[in-house]
Design an enzyme around this catalytic site. Structure first.
Site, short mmCIF file in Angstrom:
data_model
loop_
_atom_site.label_atom_id
_atom_site.label_comp_id
_atom_site.label_asym_id
_atom_site.label_seq_id
_atom_site.Cartn_x
_atom_site.Cartn_y
_atom_site.Cartn_z
N HIS A 656 0.84 -1.20 0.00
CA HIS A 656 0.00 0.00 0.00
C HIS A 656 0.87 1.24 0.00
CE1 HIS A 656 -3.02 2.96 0.99
NE2 HIS A 656 -2.33 3.32 2.05
N HIS A 709 -9.58 10.63 4.79
CA HIS A 709 -9.12 11.75 5.60
C HIS A 709 -10.17 12.83 5.73
CE1 HIS A 709 -5.45 9.65 4.41
NE2 HIS A 709 -4.95 10.10 5.53
#
EC number: 2.1.1.14
Length: 779
Positions: A656, A709
């Protein structure tokens, strides 16, 4: 008489993360706007006083931000896209909407794209400029904070992101490259001219314009863009009796290819980084000289690492600069935003053998002041030898003994240890049969929300209020809960949630030999998110199995595939404070062997999918393209392959990456030889897909379909559109569906609805593909 000292920028979160708590309190409604502003005002005052008391001559103002200094610059210049203006919010709330999105009674908007600030782990918000944008001086923040400090009796040096860097970082809508043409350049230059004129009218002596983009490779027209901007901005620098002095500040590298241009424009001072880019900057100074009337601000104190400054080395560099010009001031290498606040209070670090080796932001102020004294001579012509001798003791002899077993293991490696067999297409075929996953398999990046209850239990264990057995029972219950919930919403590949981990790097460091840890050494990463990197103190090896117990437990609780979750060696190093006495390459290879041991133990325990996060791989890519491979990729990519090369073909290796520009190293990412990669793409409007398509990317990939986020909950339709956008550039058989990052920092109330919508979106697209594709009217 000591040399003039200048600090490029100072941490704003506070000694105890007061700013983080105030802003998050405001978001939650437990603190009102005036309360948040009061905390910010007190922090600014405290930080200015600290620097004045430390003897710093040029103290920065406007280095404070509620969220990000680039975002502040966008607002100062009026680069606020209409979708945020139309919300009708106040200044702070508009800034927060741009930084983290907004979903409420006034509308529903996503956040601006977020990228890494050059080679740091700090994230900036990418400015967006479209045909509706009118660049003009639109705010008063820098002037307000300058007056605020002056009212305290402290004269500051206002700091702003420079116009060249701002325009080079800016993008058009949907992440499109920005066309830098006459009107935009003219208006930007005029806005900065007005800024300097305003400061001149206030009686400001110095203004610092940060132009770190100058250390990057130059494209055709870049230097002409820079000249055009500053020919508008500089003449007279405000004119009249109140003329302001302009410090052109660079950092993170060298400006050897443009120093002559900087000299020609007549800046009062040029700030150069002699921590990074030292040799090139020195050579350029010697080759071109320094114009009369221009001061060189020499960046000698490292703003990127926490080890003490070697005064002898810094003074040697200073002497070399003075052979070119006597007009030199001393500075930090970059803003101190990137180091923790203070060593004071770090009682866990031995005060005799360990703590003296470290300098955080407050201590670096002292280093800068001491260097300024050492740089001059007293009446007898002798330097302040006591400070120099005390400093030199830190660098004499061997700080820590080498681990011979680690050295022997590295020496025994051969080329075959870096190559996995069979090739990836063959492995992918084997894995497809063994795992039996549907097309567009759904998963998450790894972590689930660290709730208040989880943090409280961890604190109770640390204080001895509960036993290890009680804590382990609690962690098991959290894993049970999250496994059941993932099954219920229909995720295909599950994770155990990482509830036992305080941090994706620190947790691993706690189970490795060679690491030290702090109690309060927090550093801002983005917005109010702070991280506490561990310290690489000695040679690294695995002390004990790290993740096997809880990954195995999670797999025992379900028939679904559960991913083992690891942090990769490059990311562990990049998100730690690395040693300066050993190369990054050697430290990374030591870490790779330690994580390799963990990978093989997970496989032996029956874990069929193992994710090795390299979230920070792109972060430390050198800023100059000519250095990419020789100074980084030629050892960073093999280090990742070393971690997983020994697993069997049917074990699926994931990795990732997050919040970086991937396009230009997409082939190198493919060469990591992972089977699957997930990466941030939602905030960058999936621009990486073009690079994936052009590179004929072999690795299966999961471009993030929504932004974790932001607290907003994306709709099913929104994610269906995202998936189809991905399928327009990638084969369906190679696409995974996942969020763009881990969910640790999110709350339960937005995490589970968002994941439910994601799974529903994937299932809808599967049905569409099974029946011949998406209906034309919904495209």
């Amino acid at each position: 008489m000591s040399a003039i000292t200048s600090v490029i920028g100072f941490p704003r979160i506070g000694a105890n993360r007061e700013l983080k708590r105030a802003i998050e309190g405001y978001w939650k409604g437990s603190l009102d706007l005036d309360g948040m502003r009061a905390v910010a005002r007190d922090l600014r005052a405290s930080h200015w006083r600290l620097q004045k008391e430390a003897g710093i001559d040029l103290i920065p103002s406007n280095d404070f931000s509620y969220y990000d200094q680039v975002l502040d610059t966008s607002m100062l210049l009026g680069a606020v896209p209409r979708r945020y203006r139309d919300l009708g919010l106040g200044a702070e709330d508009t800034l927060f909407a741009m930084g983290r999105g907004y979903q409420g009674e006034r509308g529903d908007v996503t956040a601006l794209p977020m990228k890494k600030w050059f080679t740091t782990n700090y994230h900036y918000l990418v400015p967006e400029i479209d045909g509706d944008t009118e660049i003009r001086l639109s705010g008063s923040k820098p002037f307000d904070e300058y007056r605020e400090a002056r009212d305290m009796g402290i004269e500051t040096k206002p700091v702003l992101i420079g116009p060249y860097t701002f325009l080079k970082l800016a993008r058009g809508p949907q992440g499109a490259d920005l066309t830098l043409e006459g009107g935009l350049i003219r208006d930007t230059g005029e806005a900065y001219r007005q800024i300097l004129a305003r400061f001149a009218s206030l009686g400001t002596d110095w203004v610092q314009l940060d132009e770190p983009y100058l250390v990057m490779d130059k494209e055709e027209g870049d230097l002409e863009l820079f000249r055009t901007l500053y020919r508008t901005i500089l003449p007279g620098a405000g004119e009249g009796e109140g003329r302001v002095h302009v410090l052109l500040q660079t950092y993170f590298g060298h400006v050897a290819d443009c120093l002559r241009t900087l000299d020609e424009l007549g800046f009062d001072a040029i700030g150069l980084d002699f921590v990074e880019g030292c040799d090139e900057n020195l050579a350029a100074l010697k080759a071109h000289g320094v114009p009369d009337g221009t001061t060189i601000f020499a960046g000698l104190v490292n703003g990127r690492n926490i080890w003490r400054n070697n005064y002898a080395v810094s003074l040697g560099i200073l002497d070399a600069i003075r052979q070119v010009t006597p007009d030199v001031a001393l500075s930090t290498g970059c803003s101190l935003l990137h180091v923790p606040f203070s060593v004071k209070g770090e009682e866990g670090l031995d005060p005799r053998t360990v703590r003296p080796h470290f300098a955080f932001a407050v201590e670096k102020l002292g280093e800068l002041h001491e260097l300024s004294i050492l740089a001059e001579t007293d009446e007898e012509g002798k330097k302040a030898s006591e400070q120099l001798a005390a400093n030199q003791k830190l660098f004499d002899g061997t700080r820590v003994q080498a681990d011979q077993a680690v050295a022997d293991r590295l020496a025994s490696l051969s080329e075959s240890d870096y190559v996995r067999q069979p090739d990836r297409p063959t492995r992918q075929s084997i894995q497809a049969k063994e795992l039996g996953l549907p097309i567009l398999p759904t998963t998450t990046i790894g972590s689930f929300p660290q709730t208040r209850e989880i943090r409280a239990q961890r604190a109770r264990l640390r204080k001895g209020e509960i036993s290890q057995e009680e804590y382990d029972s609690f962690i098991a219950s959290q894993i049970d809960r999250v496994i059941e919930h993932q099954e219920a919403i229909g995720l295909d590949v599950l994770v155990h949630g990482e509830f036992e981990r305080n941090d994706m790097v620190e947790y691993f460091g706690q189970n490795l030999n060679g690491f030290l840890f702090t109690s309060n050494a927090w550093v801002q990463s983005y917005g109010t998110r702070c991280v506490k990197p561990p310290i690489v103190w000695g040679d690294v090896s695995r002390a004990r199995p790290i993740t096997v117990r809880w990954s195995s437990y999670a797999q025992s609780r379900t028939d679904h595939v559960v991913k083992g979750m690891l942090t990769g060696p490059v990311t562990i190093l990049n998100w730690s404070w690395p040693r300066e006495d050993v190369s990054h390459r050697i430290q990374t290879e030591q870490l790779a062997l330690a994580i390799r041991d963990e990978v093989l133990d997970l496989e032996a325990a029956g874990i069929k999918v193992i994710q090795i996060d390299e979230a920070a791989l792109r972060e430390k890519l050198p800023l100059r393209r000519s250095d990419w491979h020789t100074r980084y990729l030629d050892w960073a990519i093999p280090a990742f392959r070393l971690v997983h090369s020994a697993v069997r073909p049917g074990t699926q290796i994931h990795t990732h990456m997050c919040y970086s520009e991937f396009n230009d190293i997409i082939k190198d990412i493919d060469a990591m030889d992972a089977d699957v990669i997930s990466f941030e793409a939602s905030r960058s409007d999936l621009t990486v897909l073009d690079a994936i398509q052009a590179a004929h990317f072999e690795t299966e990939a999961g471009p993030g379909v929504y932004d974790i986020h932001s607290p907003r909950i994306p709709s099913v339709d929104e994610m269906v559109d995202r998936i189809h956008e991905i399928l327009g550039k990638m084969e369906a058989g190679k696409v995974w569906v996942n969020p763009d990052c881990g969910l640790k920092t999110r709350g339960e109330k937005e995490t589970w609805p968002s994941l439910e919508h994601m799974v529903q979106a994937a299932k809808r697209v599967r049905r569409e593909l099974a029946t011949g594709g998406r209906p034309a009217e919904s495209r």
